[in-house]
Motif scaffolding. Structure first.
Motif, PDB file in Angstrom:
ATOM      1  N   ALA A  82       1.264  -1.376  -0.113  1.00 52.92           N
ATOM      2  CA  ALA A  82       0.089   0.170   0.111  1.00 52.92           C
ATOM      3  C   ALA A  82       0.426   1.558  -0.386  1.00 52.92           C
ATOM      4  O   ALA A  82       1.883   1.406   0.836  1.00 52.92           O
ATOM      5  CB  ALA A  82      -0.509   0.289   0.934  1.00 52.92           C
ATOM      6  N   MET A  83       0.344   2.159  -0.953  1.00 53.01           N
ATOM      7  CA  MET A  83       1.072   3.274  -0.865  1.00 53.01           C
ATOM      8  C   MET A  83       1.410   3.910   0.458  1.00 53.01           C
ATOM      9  O   MET A  83       0.648   4.537   0.785  1.00 53.01           O
ATOM     10  CB  MET A  83       0.441   3.859  -1.995  1.00 53.01           C
ATOM     11  N   GLY A  84       2.559   4.169   0.763  1.00 56.85           N
ATOM     12  CA  GLY A  84       2.962   5.562   2.396  1.00 56.85           C
ATOM     13  C   GLY A  84       2.197   4.576   3.650  1.00 56.85           C
ATOM     14  O   GLY A  84       2.120   5.377   4.531  1.00 56.85           O
ATOM     15  N   ASP A  85       1.942   3.167   3.555  1.00 53.93           N
ATOM     16  CA  ASP A  85       2.155   2.884   4.831  1.00 53.93           C
ATOM     17  C   ASP A  85       2.573   1.672   5.012  1.00 53.93           C
ATOM     18  O   ASP A  85       2.403  -0.158   3.814  1.00 53.93           O
ATOM     19  CB  ASP A  85       0.181   2.910   4.753  1.00 53.93           C
ATOM     20  N   LYS A  86       3.748   1.495   6.031  1.00 56.20           N
ATOM     21  CA  LYS A  86       4.763   0.993   5.899  1.00 56.20           C
ATOM     22  C   LYS A  86       4.049  -0.414   6.992  1.00 56.20           C
ATOM     23  O   LYS A  86       3.875   0.396   8.357  1.00 56.20           O
ATOM     24  CB  LYS A  86       6.104   0.918   6.052  1.00 56.20           C
ATOM     25  N   LEU A  87       4.083  -1.666   7.587  1.00 55.35           N
ATOM     26  CA  LEU A  87       3.563  -2.585   8.600  1.00 55.35           C
ATOM     27  C   LEU A  87       5.436  -1.864   9.225  1.00 55.35           C
ATOM     28  O   LEU A  87       4.792  -1.888  11.002  1.00 55.35           O
ATOM     29  CB  LEU A  87       3.225  -3.810   7.831  1.00 55.35           C
ATOM     30  N   SER A  88       5.978  -2.420   8.970  1.00 58.09           N
ATOM     31  CA  SER A  88       7.204  -2.041   9.607  1.00 58.09           C
ATOM     32  C   SER A  88       6.900  -0.684  10.530  1.00 58.09           C
ATOM     33  O   SER A  88       7.901  -0.518  11.916  1.00 58.09           O
ATOM     34  CB  SER A  88       9.075  -2.100   8.784  1.00 58.09           C
ATOM     35  N   ASP A  89       6.605   0.128  10.495  1.00 55.74           N
ATOM     36  CA  ASP A  89       6.700   1.446  10.669  1.00 55.74           C
ATOM     37  C   ASP A  89       5.577   1.384  12.062  1.00 55.74           C
ATOM     38  O   ASP A  89       5.500   2.260  13.085  1.00 55.74           O
ATOM     39  CB  ASP A  89       6.312   2.636   9.866  1.00 55.74           C
ATOM     40  N   ARG A  90       3.663   1.071  11.890  1.00 57.92           N
ATOM     41  CA  ARG A  90       3.458   0.319  12.408  1.00 57.92           C
ATOM     42  C   ARG A  90       3.133  -0.083  14.092  1.00 57.92           C
ATOM     43  O   ARG A  90       3.089  -0.560  14.440  1.00 57.92           O
ATOM     44  CB  ARG A  90       2.090   0.380  12.073  1.00 57.92           C
ATOM     45  N   TRP A  91       4.107  -1.561  13.396  1.00 56.00           N
ATOM     46  CA  TRP A  91       4.644  -2.271  14.084  1.00 56.00           C
ATOM     47  C   TRP A  91       5.212  -2.041  15.742  1.00 56.00           C
ATOM     48  O   TRP A  91       6.398  -1.116  15.378  1.00 56.00           O
ATOM     49  CB  TRP A  91       5.592  -3.318  13.751  1.00 56.00           C
ATOM     50  N   PRO A  92       5.268  -2.753  17.527  1.00 53.69           N
ATOM     51  CA  PRO A  92       5.475  -1.636  18.557  1.00 53.69           C
ATOM     52  C   PRO A  92       6.834  -2.039  18.176  1.00 53.69           C
ATOM     53  O   PRO A  92       7.269  -3.223  17.452  1.00 53.69           O
ATOM     54  CB  PRO A  92       5.115  -2.730  19.632  1.00 53.69           C
ATOM     55  N   ALA A 108      -8.863  -1.053  12.306  1.00 55.44           N
ATOM     56  CA  ALA A 108      -8.973   0.119  12.918  1.00 55.44           C
ATOM     57  C   ALA A 108      -8.700   0.148  14.707  1.00 55.44           C
ATOM     58  O   ALA A 108      -9.132   1.673  14.896  1.00 55.44           O
ATOM     59  CB  ALA A 108     -10.404  -0.717  12.368  1.00 55.44           C
ATOM     60  N   TYR A 109      -8.758  -0.591  15.033  1.00 54.43           N
ATOM     61  CA  TYR A 109      -8.405  -0.108  16.965  1.00 54.43           C
ATOM     62  C   TYR A 109      -6.702  -0.229  16.876  1.00 54.43           C
ATOM     63  O   TYR A 109      -6.443  -0.287  17.997  1.00 54.43           O
ATOM     64  CB  TYR A 109      -8.968  -1.229  16.968  1.00 54.43           C
ATOM     65  N   GLY A 110      -5.974  -0.371  15.678  1.00 51.39           N
ATOM     66  CA  GLY A 110      -4.752  -0.099  16.417  1.00 51.39           C
ATOM     67  C   GLY A 110      -3.806  -1.049  16.237  1.00 51.39           C
ATOM     68  O   GLY A 110      -2.396  -0.954  16.812  1.00 51.39           O
ATOM     69  N   ILE A 111      -4.435  -1.965  15.768  1.00 51.71           N
ATOM     70  CA  ILE A 111      -3.194  -3.711  15.939  1.00 51.71           C
ATOM     71  C   ILE A 111      -2.870  -3.977  14.548  1.00 51.71           C
ATOM     72  O   ILE A 111      -3.605  -3.844  14.042  1.00 51.71           O
ATOM     73  CB  ILE A 111      -4.389  -4.653  16.515  1.00 51.71           C
ATOM     74  N   PRO A 112      -1.299  -3.624  14.551  1.00 51.45           N
ATOM     75  CA  PRO A 112      -0.933  -4.216  13.257  1.00 51.45           C
ATOM     76  C   PRO A 112      -1.364  -5.327  12.805  1.00 51.45           C
ATOM     77  O   PRO A 112      -1.435  -6.314  14.026  1.00 51.45           O
ATOM     78  CB  PRO A 112       0.412  -3.463  13.437  1.00 51.45           C
ATOM     79  N   CYS A 113      -1.008  -5.716  11.217  1.00 54.67           N
ATOM     80  CA  CYS A 113      -1.629  -7.284  11.182  1.00 54.67           C
ATOM     81  C   CYS A 113      -0.639  -8.399  10.247  1.00 54.67           C
ATOM     82  O   CYS A 113      -0.801  -7.313   9.299  1.00 54.67           O
ATOM     83  CB  CYS A 113      -2.811  -7.593  10.847  1.00 54.67           C
ATOM     84  N   LEU A 114       0.280  -9.154  10.025  1.00 49.05           N
ATOM     85  CA  LEU A 114       0.465  -9.621   9.289  1.00 49.05           C
ATOM     86  C   LEU A 114       0.364 -10.912   9.071  1.00 49.05           C
ATOM     87  O   LEU A 114      -0.509 -11.657   9.883  1.00 49.05           O
ATOM     88  CB  LEU A 114       2.121 -10.139   9.890  1.00 49.05           C
ATOM     89  N   LYS A 115      -0.129 -10.719   7.717  1.00 47.32           N
ATOM     90  CA  LYS A 115      -0.825 -11.455   6.843  1.00 47.32           C
ATOM     91  C   LYS A 115       0.898 -12.660   5.712  1.00 47.32           C
ATOM     92  O   LYS A 115       1.818 -12.075   5.606  1.00 47.32           O
ATOM     93  CB  LYS A 115      -1.282 -11.220   5.994  1.00 47.32           C
ATOM     94  N   ILE A 116       0.119 -13.853   6.589  1.00 47.83           N
ATOM     95  CA  ILE A 116       1.298 -15.248   6.206  1.00 47.83           C
ATOM     96  C   ILE A 116       0.465 -16.055   5.311  1.00 47.83           C
ATOM     97  O   ILE A 116      -0.601 -16.601   5.655  1.00 47.83           O
ATOM     98  CB  ILE A 116       2.069 -15.704   7.477  1.00 47.83           C
TER      99      ILE A 116
END
Length: 105
Positions: free
Chosen positions: A10-20, A52-60
């Motif tokens: 997705a443009m501009g939204d990296k999971l690594s930036d949101r992951w704690p 939406a609740y601020g919990i980042p998700c990783l799909k494998i």
């Protein structure tokens, strides 16, 4: 401002930036939340709700699921959804919660 295009992201939204991150600055350990079969878009709905609740998700996609997703549009073995270890209980509670009903007035 530099515009980078990355395939499959997705443009501009990296999971690594949101992951704690841990106290050492490393990404927190992912914990398996569930495996969805991907037949009715239930996995996408669940991921969107958690995000939406601020919990980042990783799909494998387990096994050869990535290939099936690419060719058929769905993985034969479903998709594993991972969340940060510290948010696992919150994610489980959200997934198990009963949806609210809206009464007509």
């Amino acid at each position: 401002m530099e515009n980078k295009t990355e395939w499959g992201r997705a443009m501009g939204d990296k999971l690594s930036d949101r992951w704690p991150k841990t106290a050492q600055g490393e990404p927190e350990t992912p914990a398996l939340l569930c495996n969805c079969k991907s037949l009715d878009l239930g996995d996408e709905l669940r991921i969107n709700m958690l995000e939406a609740y601020g919990i980042p998700c990783l799909k494998i996609y387990p096994g050869d699921g990535s290939f099936g997703k690419l060719i058929l549009g769905m993985s034969g073995q479903g998709v594993d959804i991972y969340v940060p270890q510290s948010l696992l209980e919150d994610a489980r509670a959200l997934c198990e919660a009963e949806p609210e009903t809206v009464e007509d007035q």
